[in-house]
Design a protein around this motif. Structure first.
Motif, PDB file in Angstrom:
ATOM      1  N   GLU A  69      -2.396   4.335   4.483  1.00 13.08           N
ATOM      2  CA  GLU A  69      -1.071   4.949   4.324  1.00 13.08           C
ATOM      3  C   GLU A  69      -0.080   3.962   3.707  1.00 13.08           C
ATOM      4  O   GLU A  69       0.720   4.330   2.850  1.00 13.08           O
ATOM      5  N   THR A  72      -0.885   3.483   0.008  1.00 13.99           N
ATOM      6  CA  THR A  72      -0.416   4.631  -0.772  1.00 13.99           C
ATOM      7  C   THR A  72       1.092   4.558  -0.978  1.00 13.99           C
ATOM      8  O   THR A  72       1.590   4.767  -2.090  1.00 13.99           O
ATOM      9  N   TYR A  76       3.235   4.250  -4.519  1.00 12.71           N
ATOM     10  CA  TYR A  76       4.342   5.132  -4.902  1.00 12.71           C
ATOM     11  C   TYR A  76       5.599   4.332  -5.220  1.00 12.71           C
ATOM     12  O   TYR A  76       6.313   4.613  -6.186  1.00 12.71           O
TER      13      TYR A  76
END
Length: 124
Positions: A69, A72, A76
């Motif tokens: 997580e 990711t 971003y």
């Protein structure tokens, strides 16, 4: 076999790492700089054999890899930062083109990243 060691070179390791980790393997990500300190090892096959041998002796230190997580989210955030930089560069190109065409915008009509171009009070 439950444990795998692999070099982190460029971005090519990421898909293989994620697949192996999803299949339940204990993956050790090794910085290539630490694994290639031995002279004479020049091919990928010999490098792989050398990594296997070092890994079997427990001599490899794994690199830090955040949770999925967090990785990711970091991807971003990096992409957003890149897009903001691209937007700023494009705005500067537009401003330069307008100046070369001898066009001057009023001071209230300012082009800036993330803001509406017409000076309205819409929050960004």
């Amino acid at each position: 076999m439950t444990s795998v060691a692999m070099e982190s070179t460029g971005v090519y390791w990421i898909p293989a790492f994620e697949v192996l980790e999803a299949r339940g393997f204990d993956v050790t990500l090794v910085n290539a700089r630490y694994a290639k300190n031995v002279p004479g090892r020049k091919t990928d096959v010999s490098d792989a054999g050398w990594l296997r041998q070092l890994h079997s002796y427990g001599l490899l230190r794994g690199s830090f890899r955040p949770e999925a997580e967090i990785a990711t989210l970091s991807a971003y955030l990096r992409q957003r930062e890149r897009l903001v930089e691209y937007a700023a560069a494009h705005i500067q190109h537009m401003q330069k083109a307008l100046m070369e065409m001898n066009l001057q915008l009023p001071t209230w009509y300012r082009i800036s990243p993330g803001r509406p171009a017409c000076g309205s009070s819409v929050p960004s």
